[in-house]
Write a protein that holds these residues in place. Sequence first.
Motif, PDB file in Angstrom:
ATOM      1  N   LEU A 272       0.829  -1.211   0.000  1.00 11.90           N
ATOM      2  CA  LEU A 272       0.000   0.000   0.000  1.00 11.90           C
ATOM      3  C   LEU A 272       0.857   1.252   0.000  1.00 11.90           C
ATOM      4  N   THR A 273       1.962   1.200   0.789  1.00 17.15           N
ATOM      5  CA  THR A 273       2.861   2.349   0.833  1.00 17.15           C
ATOM      6  C   THR A 273       3.483   2.604  -0.522  1.00 17.15           C
ATOM      7  N   GLY A 274       3.852   1.545  -1.203  1.00 18.00           N
ATOM      8  CA  GLY A 274       4.434   1.709  -2.525  1.00 18.00           C
ATOM      9  C   GLY A 274       3.483   2.367  -3.486  1.00 18.00           C
ATOM     10  N   CYS A 275       2.210   1.977  -3.408  1.00 17.45           N
ATOM     11  CA  CYS A 275       1.211   2.580  -4.302  1.00 17.45           C
ATOM     12  C   CYS A 275       1.017   4.055  -4.006  1.00 17.45           C
ATOM     13  N   MET A 276       0.986   4.394  -2.705  1.00 14.86           N
ATOM     14  CA  MET A 276       0.731   5.787  -2.326  1.00 14.86           C
ATOM     15  C   MET A 276       1.915   6.674  -2.673  1.00 14.86           C
ATOM     16  N   SER A 277       3.146   6.169  -2.499  1.00 19.97           N
ATOM     17  CA  SER A 277       4.319   6.994  -2.749  1.00 19.97           C
ATOM     18  C   SER A 277       4.408   7.413  -4.205  1.00 19.97           C
ATOM     19  N   SER A 278       3.860   6.628  -5.059  1.00 18.09           N
ATOM     20  CA  SER A 278       3.931   6.971  -6.475  1.00 18.09           C
ATOM     21  C   SER A 278       2.874   7.987  -6.880  1.00 18.09           C
ATOM     22  N   LYS A 279       1.911   8.226  -5.962  1.00 17.73           N
ATOM     23  CA  LYS A 279       0.808   9.110  -6.335  1.00 17.73           C
ATOM     24  C   LYS A 279       0.639  10.298  -5.388  1.00 17.73           C
ATOM     25  N   ASP A 280       1.497  10.399  -4.332  1.00 18.13           N
ATOM     26  CA  ASP A 280       1.254  11.424  -3.318  1.00 18.13           C
ATOM     27  C   ASP A 280       1.363  12.830  -3.888  1.00 18.13           C
ATOM     28  N   THR A 281       2.240  13.017  -4.863  1.00 18.17           N
ATOM     29  CA  THR A 281       2.364  14.342  -5.476  1.00 18.17           C
ATOM     30  C   THR A 281       1.078  14.744  -6.170  1.00 18.17           C
ATOM     31  N   ASP A 282       0.473  13.801  -6.883  1.00 21.26           N
ATOM     32  CA  ASP A 282      -0.789  14.089  -7.563  1.00 21.26           C
ATOM     33  C   ASP A 282      -1.887  14.407  -6.567  1.00 21.26           C
ATOM     34  N   ILE A 283      -1.901  13.686  -5.436  1.00 24.05           N
ATOM     35  CA  ILE A 283      -2.930  13.932  -4.417  1.00 24.05           C
ATOM     36  C   ILE A 283      -2.790  15.327  -3.837  1.00 24.05           C
ATOM     37  N   ASP A 284      -1.538  15.726  -3.509  1.00 24.36           N
ATOM     38  CA  ASP A 284      -1.305  17.070  -2.962  1.00 24.36           C
ATOM     39  C   ASP A 284      -1.717  18.143  -3.960  1.00 24.36           C
ATOM     40  N   ALA A 285      -1.405  17.928  -5.210  1.00 21.82           N
ATOM     41  CA  ALA A 285      -1.761  18.900  -6.243  1.00 21.82           C
ATOM     42  C   ALA A 285      -3.268  19.053  -6.349  1.00 21.82           C
ATOM     43  N   LEU A 286      -3.965  17.916  -6.278  1.00 19.36           N
ATOM     44  CA  LEU A 286      -5.433  17.972  -6.351  1.00 19.36           C
ATOM     45  C   LEU A 286      -6.013  18.706  -5.146  1.00 19.36           C
ATOM     46  N   ALA A 287      -5.430  18.471  -3.959  1.00 17.95           N
ATOM     47  CA  ALA A 287      -5.913  19.152  -2.755  1.00 17.95           C
ATOM     48  C   ALA A 287      -5.694  20.657  -2.863  1.00 17.95           C
ATOM     49  N   LEU A 288      -4.505  21.041  -3.381  1.00 18.06           N
ATOM     50  CA  LEU A 288      -4.227  22.461  -3.542  1.00 18.06           C
ATOM     51  C   LEU A 288      -5.166  23.096  -4.548  1.00 18.06           C
ATOM     52  N   ALA A 289      -5.411  22.392  -5.634  1.00 18.63           N
ATOM     53  CA  ALA A 289      -6.297  22.931  -6.664  1.00 18.63           C
ATOM     54  C   ALA A 289      -7.706  23.116  -6.140  1.00 18.63           C
ATOM     55  N   SER A 290      -8.121  22.208  -5.255  1.00 16.73           N
ATOM     56  CA  SER A 290      -9.476  22.312  -4.716  1.00 16.73           C
ATOM     57  C   SER A 290      -9.629  23.518  -3.802  1.00 16.73           C
ATOM     58  N   GLN A 291      -8.490  24.048  -3.256  1.00 15.92           N
ATOM     59  CA  GLN A 291      -8.533  25.206  -2.377  1.00 15.92           C
ATOM     60  C   GLN A 291      -8.348  26.518  -3.127  1.00 15.92           C
ATOM     61  N   THR A 292      -8.017  26.483  -4.377  1.00 14.06           N
ATOM     62  CA  THR A 292      -7.772  27.678  -5.174  1.00 14.06           C
ATOM     63  C   THR A 292      -9.033  28.095  -5.914  1.00 14.06           C
ATOM     64  N   GLU A 293      -9.358  29.368  -5.774  1.00 16.80           N
ATOM     65  CA  GLU A 293     -10.519  29.912  -6.460  1.00 16.80           C
ATOM     66  C   GLU A 293     -10.073  30.882  -7.537  1.00 16.80           C
ATOM     67  N   PRO A 294     -10.852  31.078  -8.570  1.00 20.17           N
ATOM     68  CA  PRO A 294     -10.487  32.040  -9.614  1.00 20.17           C
ATOM     69  C   PRO A 294     -10.307  33.434  -9.031  1.00 20.17           C
ATOM     70  N   ALA A 295      -9.411  34.197  -9.629  1.00 19.66           N
ATOM     71  CA  ALA A 295      -9.095  35.534  -9.110  1.00 19.66           C
ATOM     72  C   ALA A 295     -10.311  36.439  -9.123  1.00 19.66           C
ATOM     73  N   ASP A 296     -11.089  36.386 -10.191  1.00 22.14           N
ATOM     74  CA  ASP A 296     -12.245  37.280 -10.269  1.00 22.14           C
ATOM     75  C   ASP A 296     -13.294  36.940  -9.211  1.00 22.14           C
ATOM     76  N   VAL A 297     -13.421  35.644  -8.898  1.00 22.27           N
ATOM     77  CA  VAL A 297     -14.373  35.235  -7.861  1.00 22.27           C
ATOM     78  C   VAL A 297     -13.934  35.770  -6.500  1.00 22.27           C
ATOM     79  N   LEU A 298     -12.649  35.599  -6.178  1.00 20.71           N
ATOM     80  CA  LEU A 298     -12.123  36.102  -4.911  1.00 20.71           C
ATOM     81  C   LEU A 298     -12.267  37.618  -4.814  1.00 20.71           C
ATOM     82  N   TYR A 299     -11.994  38.296  -5.924  1.00 25.47           N
ATOM     83  CA  TYR A 299     -12.069  39.762  -5.918  1.00 25.47           C
ATOM     84  C   TYR A 299     -13.500  40.232  -5.670  1.00 25.47           C
TER      85      TYR A 299
END
Length: 313
Positions: free
Chosen positions: A26-53
Amino acid sequence: MAHSPLWARRPAAALALLAAVSTLSLTGCMSSKDTDIDALALASQTEPADVLYNQGLANLEGGRLGEAAKKFEAIDKQHPYSEYARKALIMRAFASYRSGDYDEAEGSAKRYLALYPGSEDAAYAQYIIGLSYYRQMPDITRDQTDTAKAVQAMQEVVDRYPNSEYAEDARTKIRVGSDQLAGKEMQVGRYYLERREYIAAINRFKSVVDVFPKTRHVEEALARLTEAYYAMGLTQEAQAAASVLGQNFPDSPWYKDSYALLQTQGLQPSAGRGGGAGSWFSNAARRLTGASEPVTTADTAPSAIESRPPRGA
C-alpha cells in the motif's frame, strides 16, 4: 513426516507477515501518487481571481472589512501575477485602513508603490500611507513621531501627485499635523521658560516661527520670545521680537501683552539694532504674512474622500 504449512503451525506469525506485506504494498502505491494527491488538494482550495475579488468587494460593501482583506490577500497568494493581484493589493490597503489595522494598510500601500509606481492608483497608495500615520497622531503631550510622518507622507502626495483628487485633502491634513507639531514645540518651550532656561526656550519658539509660520502658534511664539529676551535683559532683541509680532498681528492679544511688558521699562517695539538687516528678526518679518490658518474641529474629522476606495480598483 509431512510438514504442515506455516499458517497452520504458527498462525500469529503468518498474520503478522501478511500485514507487513500488505502495508509495504500500500505504501508503494501511495508513494507513487502522493504528489498528484497534494496537487489535487491544492487545486481544490484555489478559487479564480475574479471570484475572490468579487467576494472581497461584497464583504467590503457589507462592512466585513477583515473578511474583505483576507479575500484580497488570497488573490495575492494564489494569483500573484494577475491584474487582479494589483487591484487586490490596493484594495487590501484600503480595507485594512478602514478596519483600523494601520500597520497592514501602510505595508500594503508601500508594497503597491514599490511594485506599481506608475499606476493610476499610485497617488492613492501614497495617500493611504499618510492617512495611516494621520489616524495615529497622539495628543499634544506625547511624542509626535507619527504626526511628523503623517505630514511628510501627505507632503509627498502634494509634491508627487499635485493634480490628483487627493492633493487638496492632503494639504488640509498637512495643516492640521503642522499645527500639532508647532503646538508641541510651544509646550516644550513654555516648560523651559517656566524653568528660566531661556536659551532652550528661545530655540523652541524660533523653531515655531521658522518651520511652522502658517500655524496659529506663531503669535504666541513671538510674544514668548519677547518675554524670554526681556527676562534675560536683552531689551533690543525683545523690542525686535515685539516689532515682528506687531507688524504681522497688530490686533493680537499677544501683541498687546508684549507691548505692555516693554512699557514697564518705557520701551516700545522697534526693529532697531536687534532686528537689523540680515538678523533673524528681519528674516522672520519677511517670511510671515500675518495670515495664520486656524484649525477647526472639522479639519480633524474624516473627509469624504478618505472614506471611499480608489476609483481605479
